[in-house]
Design a protein around this motif. Structure first.
Motif, PDB file in Angstrom:
ATOM      1  N   THR A  48      64.512   8.590   6.816  1.00  0.00           N
ATOM      2  CA  THR A  48      65.481   9.604   7.231  1.00  0.00           C
ATOM      3  C   THR A  48      65.149  10.954   6.609  1.00  0.00           C
ATOM      4  O   THR A  48      65.184  11.983   7.290  1.00  0.00           O
ATOM      5  N   ILE A  49      64.811  10.958   5.329  1.00  0.00           N
ATOM      6  CA  ILE A  49      64.418  12.204   4.665  1.00  0.00           C
ATOM      7  C   ILE A  49      63.186  12.779   5.354  1.00  0.00           C
ATOM      8  O   ILE A  49      63.126  13.973   5.683  1.00  0.00           O
ATOM      9  N   ALA A  50      62.173  11.943   5.591  1.00  0.00           N
ATOM     10  CA  ALA A  50      60.916  12.416   6.186  1.00  0.00           C
ATOM     11  C   ALA A  50      61.131  12.967   7.595  1.00  0.00           C
ATOM     12  O   ALA A  50      60.581  14.022   7.940  1.00  0.00           O
ATOM     13  N   SER A  51      61.918  12.280   8.407  1.00  0.00           N
ATOM     14  CA  SER A  51      62.120  12.762   9.781  1.00  0.00           C
ATOM     15  C   SER A  51      62.921  14.058   9.810  1.00  0.00           C
ATOM     16  O   SER A  51      62.640  14.953  10.620  1.00  0.00           O
ATOM     17  N   THR A  52      63.902  14.200   8.932  1.00  0.00           N
ATOM     18  CA  THR A  52      64.689  15.434   8.878  1.00  0.00           C
ATOM     19  C   THR A  52      63.838  16.593   8.374  1.00  0.00           C
ATOM     20  O   THR A  52      63.917  17.712   8.902  1.00  0.00           O
ATOM     21  N   VAL A  53      63.009  16.336   7.371  1.00  0.00           N
ATOM     22  CA  VAL A  53      62.117  17.377   6.850  1.00  0.00           C
ATOM     23  C   VAL A  53      61.109  17.788   7.919  1.00  0.00           C
ATOM     24  O   VAL A  53      60.831  18.981   8.096  1.00  0.00           O
ATOM     25  N   ARG A 118      73.008   7.747   7.876  1.00  0.00           N
ATOM     26  CA  ARG A 118      71.951   8.688   8.243  1.00  0.00           C
ATOM     27  C   ARG A 118      72.485  10.121   8.288  1.00  0.00           C
ATOM     28  O   ARG A 118      71.799  11.058   7.863  1.00  0.00           O
ATOM     29  N   MET A 119      73.697  10.302   8.785  1.00  0.00           N
ATOM     30  CA  MET A 119      74.295  11.644   8.829  1.00  0.00           C
ATOM     31  C   MET A 119      74.474  12.220   7.429  1.00  0.00           C
ATOM     32  O   MET A 119      74.250  13.415   7.208  1.00  0.00           O
ATOM     33  N   VAL A 120      74.880  11.401   6.467  1.00  0.00           N
ATOM     34  CA  VAL A 120      75.057  11.875   5.095  1.00  0.00           C
ATOM     35  C   VAL A 120      73.710  12.298   4.506  1.00  0.00           C
ATOM     36  O   VAL A 120      73.606  13.350   3.863  1.00  0.00           O
ATOM     37  N   ILE A 121      72.679  11.505   4.737  1.00  0.00           N
ATOM     38  CA  ILE A 121      71.354  11.835   4.214  1.00  0.00           C
ATOM     39  C   ILE A 121      70.846  13.125   4.852  1.00  0.00           C
ATOM     40  O   ILE A 121      70.336  14.024   4.160  1.00  0.00           O
ATOM     41  N   GLU A 122      70.989  13.243   6.172  1.00  0.00           N
ATOM     42  CA  GLU A 122      70.547  14.462   6.854  1.00  0.00           C
ATOM     43  C   GLU A 122      71.317  15.685   6.382  1.00  0.00           C
ATOM     44  O   GLU A 122      70.740  16.767   6.232  1.00  0.00           O
ATOM     45  N   SER A 123      72.609  15.542   6.127  1.00  0.00           N
ATOM     46  CA  SER A 123      73.395  16.690   5.666  1.00  0.00           C
ATOM     47  C   SER A 123      72.929  17.144   4.282  1.00  0.00           C
ATOM     48  O   SER A 123      72.918  18.350   4.009  1.00  0.00           O
ATOM     49  N   CYS A 124      72.533  16.215   3.435  1.00  0.00           N
ATOM     50  CA  CYS A 124      71.999  16.600   2.121  1.00  0.00           C
ATOM     51  C   CYS A 124      70.682  17.350   2.264  1.00  0.00           C
ATOM     52  O   CYS A 124      70.426  18.315   1.538  1.00  0.00           O
ATOM     53  N   VAL A 125      69.833  16.927   3.201  1.00  0.00           N
ATOM     54  CA  VAL A 125      68.570  17.631   3.431  1.00  0.00           C
ATOM     55  C   VAL A 125      68.849  19.031   3.947  1.00  0.00           C
ATOM     56  O   VAL A 125      68.257  20.014   3.466  1.00  0.00           O
ATOM     57  N   PHE A 126      69.753  19.163   4.901  1.00  0.00           N
ATOM     58  CA  PHE A 126      70.092  20.479   5.447  1.00  0.00           C
ATOM     59  C   PHE A 126      70.678  21.384   4.366  1.00  0.00           C
ATOM     60  O   PHE A 126      70.334  22.568   4.283  1.00  0.00           O
ATOM     61  N   ARG A 127      71.560  20.841   3.528  1.00  0.00           N
ATOM     62  CA  ARG A 127      72.162  21.657   2.477  1.00  0.00           C
ATOM     63  C   ARG A 127      71.134  22.073   1.430  1.00  0.00           C
ATOM     64  O   ARG A 127      71.163  23.210   0.942  1.00  0.00           O
ATOM     65  N   GLY A 128      70.208  21.175   1.075  1.00  0.00           N
ATOM     66  CA  GLY A 128      69.176  21.517   0.111  1.00  0.00           C
ATOM     67  C   GLY A 128      68.236  22.596   0.617  1.00  0.00           C
ATOM     68  O   GLY A 128      67.910  23.552  -0.090  1.00  0.00           O
ATOM     69  N   VAL A 129      67.803  22.465   1.871  1.00  0.00           N
ATOM     70  CA  VAL A 129      66.913  23.464   2.470  1.00  0.00           C
ATOM     71  C   VAL A 129      67.655  24.791   2.631  1.00  0.00           C
ATOM     72  O   VAL A 129      67.092  25.866   2.379  1.00  0.00           O
ATOM     73  N   ALA A 130      68.923  24.743   3.022  1.00  0.00           N
ATOM     74  CA  ALA A 130      69.699  25.973   3.175  1.00  0.00           C
ATOM     75  C   ALA A 130      69.860  26.688   1.843  1.00  0.00           C
ATOM     76  O   ALA A 130      69.776  27.922   1.775  1.00  0.00           O
ATOM     77  N   GLU A 131      70.073  25.926   0.785  1.00  0.00           N
ATOM     78  CA  GLU A 131      70.197  26.540  -0.540  1.00  0.00           C
ATOM     79  C   GLU A 131      68.883  27.193  -0.960  1.00  0.00           C
ATOM     80  O   GLU A 131      68.876  28.279  -1.530  1.00  0.00           O
TER      81      GLU A 131
END
Length: 148
Positions: A48-53, A118-131
């Protein structure tokens, strides 16, 4: 008749991974030879992390070209007043580290299924990249959420 005091010492047996138990042969995998191997929570989290990244790198190729993404089990310390961090952003080194155990276990889902996890994991990736980029998470992929 007296027993002999001579004892025989047996050689130690090897108890390796594929030991032959009771003459039945070496153990096979739990899924058998015709089924794919089982997916673990760690594998699902990493995928999930890899696909979102990968998605975010397609949308923001120049901004995320030199950013490294890492996965760790958990943070080394607890932030006073905030709690356990889900991710850490290091802007100087251009690195984002996601902490698997806090994301998976402390998320407090209202429905505990694979989709919501999966939504929780993706939201963490989006928030980290946004920060890291100094943007709002909703601005990272505005067309992704316009289905109407």
């Amino acid at each position: 008749m007296p027993r002999s005091r001579r004892t025989t010492v047996q050689a130690p047996t090897s108890r390796g991974r594929g030991r032959d138990r009771h003459g039945r042969g070496i153990r096979s995998s739990a899924t058998g030879p015709f089924l794919p191997p089982l997916r673990t929570r760690v594998d699902t989290f990493d995928m999930t992390i890899a696909s979102t990244v990968d998605y975010l790198r397609m949308v923001w190729p120049a901004e995320l070209a030199d950013v490294s993404f890492e996965v760790a089990a958990g943070p080394l310390n607890v932030i006073p007043g905030v709690g356990v961090a889900r991710y850490a952003v290091d802007a100087r080194e251009r690195r984002i580290t996601f902490f698997r155990l806090p994301i998976q276990r402390l998320s407090g889902l209202h429905r505990d299924d694979e989709f919501h996890q999966r939504m929780v994991i993706e939201s963490c990736v989006f928030r980290g990249v946004a920060e890291l980029l100094g943007k709002d998470p909703w601005d990272l992929a505005p067309d992704r959420f316009r289905h109407f």
